[in-house]
Design an enzyme around this catalytic site. Sequence first.
Site, PDB file in Angstrom:
ATOM      1  N   GLY A 118       0.729  -1.254  -0.320  1.00 21.10           N
ATOM      2  CA  GLY A 118       0.044   0.274   0.024  1.00 21.10           C
ATOM      3  C   GLY A 118       1.046   1.182   0.060  1.00 21.10           C
ATOM      4  CG  LEU A 176      -1.245   1.411  -3.466  1.00 16.20           C
ATOM      5  CD1 LEU A 176      -2.443   0.772  -4.960  1.00 16.20           C
ATOM      6  CD2 LEU A 176      -0.213   0.575  -3.627  1.00 16.20           C
ATOM      7  CG  HIS A 177       4.826   4.828  -5.496  1.00 17.75           C
ATOM      8  ND1 HIS A 177       5.611   3.845  -6.133  1.00 17.75           N
ATOM      9  CD2 HIS A 177       5.986   4.251  -4.119  1.00 17.75           C
ATOM     10  CE1 HIS A 177       6.133   2.731  -6.032  1.00 17.75           C
ATOM     11  NE2 HIS A 177       5.933   2.433  -4.704  1.00 17.75           N
ATOM     12  CG  HIS A 205       2.592   0.324  -5.604  1.00 17.86           C
ATOM     13  ND1 HIS A 205       2.817   1.206  -4.250  1.00 17.86           N
ATOM     14  CD2 HIS A 205       3.779  -0.605  -4.806  1.00 17.86           C
ATOM     15  CE1 HIS A 205       4.075   1.076  -3.417  1.00 17.86           C
ATOM     16  NE2 HIS A 205       4.446  -0.359  -3.627  1.00 17.86           N
ATOM     17  CD  GLN A 221      15.806  -6.102 -11.801  1.00 17.73           C
ATOM     18  OE1 GLN A 221      14.449  -6.979 -11.804  1.00 17.73           O
ATOM     19  NE2 GLN A 221      16.831  -6.028 -11.765  1.00 17.73           N
TER      20      GLN A 221
HETATM   21  P1  AMP Z   1       5.413  -2.879  -1.649  1.00 23.62           P
HETATM   22  O1  AMP Z   1       4.371  -2.176  -1.567  1.00 23.62           O
HETATM   23  O2  AMP Z   1       7.074  -1.815  -1.666  1.00 23.62           O
HETATM   24  O3  AMP Z   1       5.933  -4.220  -0.783  1.00 23.62           O
HETATM   25  O4  AMP Z   1       6.070  -2.989  -3.100  1.00 23.62           O
HETATM   26  C1  AMP Z   1       4.472  -3.955  -4.088  1.00 23.62           C
HETATM   27  C2  AMP Z   1       5.601  -3.942  -5.422  1.00 23.62           C
HETATM   28  O5  AMP Z   1       6.046  -3.162  -6.305  1.00 23.62           O
HETATM   29  C3  AMP Z   1       6.722  -5.050  -5.117  1.00 23.62           C
HETATM   30  O6  AMP Z   1       7.043  -5.904  -6.111  1.00 23.62           O
HETATM   31  C4  AMP Z   1       8.046  -3.981  -5.356  1.00 23.62           C
HETATM   32  O7  AMP Z   1       9.095  -4.074  -6.074  1.00 23.62           O
HETATM   33  C5  AMP Z   1       7.288  -3.282  -6.356  1.00 23.62           C
HETATM   34  N1  AMP Z   1       7.559  -1.721  -6.526  1.00 23.62           N
HETATM   35  C6  AMP Z   1       7.855  -0.825  -5.754  1.00 23.62           C
HETATM   36  N2  AMP Z   1       8.414   0.391  -6.263  1.00 23.62           N
HETATM   37  C7  AMP Z   1       8.370   0.019  -7.554  1.00 23.62           C
HETATM   38  C8  AMP Z   1       8.968   1.006  -8.423  1.00 23.62           C
HETATM   39  N3  AMP Z   1       9.397   2.200  -8.388  1.00 23.62           N
HETATM   40  N4  AMP Z   1       9.054   0.607  -9.397  1.00 23.62           N
HETATM   41  C9  AMP Z   1       8.612  -0.181 -10.076  1.00 23.62           C
HETATM   42  N5  AMP Z   1       8.052  -1.440  -9.212  1.00 23.62           N
HETATM   43  C10 AMP Z   1       8.460  -0.972  -7.826  1.00 23.62           C
END
Ligand code: AMP
Length: 293
Positions: free
Chosen positions: A30, A32-33, A36, A147
Site C-alpha cells: 500500500g 501506492l505510487h 505500483h 525490479q
Molecule cells: P511494496 O508495496 O513496496 O511491497 O511493493 C509492492 C510491489 O511494487 C513490489 O513488487 C515492488 O518491487 C514494486 N515496486 C515498488 N516500488 C517500485 C518502483 N519504483 N518501480 C517498480 N516497482 C516497484
Amino acid sequence: MLTVRTVRQMRRAAARMRARGTVGFVPTMGYLHEGHLELVRHARARCDSSVVSIFVNPIQFGPGEDLDRYPRDIARDLRLLRAVGAGCAFAPRIGEMYPPGFATRVDTGELGRRLCGRFRPGHFNGVATVVVRLLSIVRPDVAVFGQKDAQQAVIIRRVVRDLGLDTEVDVQPTVREPDGLAMSSRNVRLSADERRAAPVLYRSLELARDLVSRGEDRPAAIRARMRRLIRTEPLVRLQYLAIVAPGDLRPVRRIAGETLVALAAFLGQTRLIDNVLLCTGRNAAGRLDTGRG
Ligand code: AMP
C-alpha cells in the site's frame, strides 16, 4: 472495483475471475505510487482481470524496523486503484492473513541471507510466506513484481519454481522520479535535505553502468568509484553495495553477462534500496553492449 476484506470473499471472487479468463495479481504493502500503478496497468494489459493486494506484512519486519511507522492510507490507495481500473482490491486485516496459531514460514535459505538479508534476518522468509499465502488465495496466472526489489524478485521466482506453484512471475522495470530516485512508499519519510541527497544512489548506479560500458570489469574498482560518489552526500549512509550474479546473488569476480549492482542506504531513519541490472556482451559489431536497468 470490488474491495474485499476477507480470505473467503477473495477466494470466491478470484474463482469467478478465473472462470472468465486469466488473472493478474500485484501484491503490495500500500501507500501506492506510480511504481505500483505501473505494475497494475501491466497486469491489466496482460490479463483479463486484475487483483491488487494491500497488506503491510508484519512478519517481514524485524524488531526495531519501521512496521509502526510504515506509511498507510487505504482510502487513497483504493481511489488510485479505481482510477487505473484495477478489478479487485484485497485489503485483509492481519487476523485474516495470520489467524491465531499461524506458525509456518517459507525458508528461503541462502538467497534470503544475502544482500538485504544480511541486515534483515528473516525478512525474506516473511516475504516468501506472505506471497505464497496470497498466491494460494488468489491463484493468479501471472504475479507482477518490481525490479526495484531485485532480491525479492529473485527469491519469489525461486520459491514459485521450487514449490511448483502454477503462477508466472513477471518482473517489471523500476519506476523513478525525474531525478532518478526510485519511487518508494518510504520516500515520503525523507526530510527535504534527505530528499535532495537521495538521488546520488541512482547516480552511483548509473556511474557503474557507465564504467562497465567503457570496459571496466573489476567489481572492486566499480564499487570504489561508487562509494566515492556516494560519500559526496554526507546525509547518505551506505549499508551495502554489492555486485552479484542475479541467479544466486553471489559476488562476481569479473563483470560478464547479466550482473546485478544493488545497494541499500540509510538517510536518517529511512532505509532505501536500489539496483540496476547490467547486461554485457559482445554485439554483432564486436563492441561491448550494456543495457537494461
Ligand atoms: P511494496 O508495496 O513496496 O511491497 O511493493 C509492492 C510491489 O511494487 C513490489 O513488487 C515492488 O518491487 C514494486 N515496486 C515498488 N516500488 C517500485 C518502483 N519504483 N518501480 C517498480 N516497482 C516497484
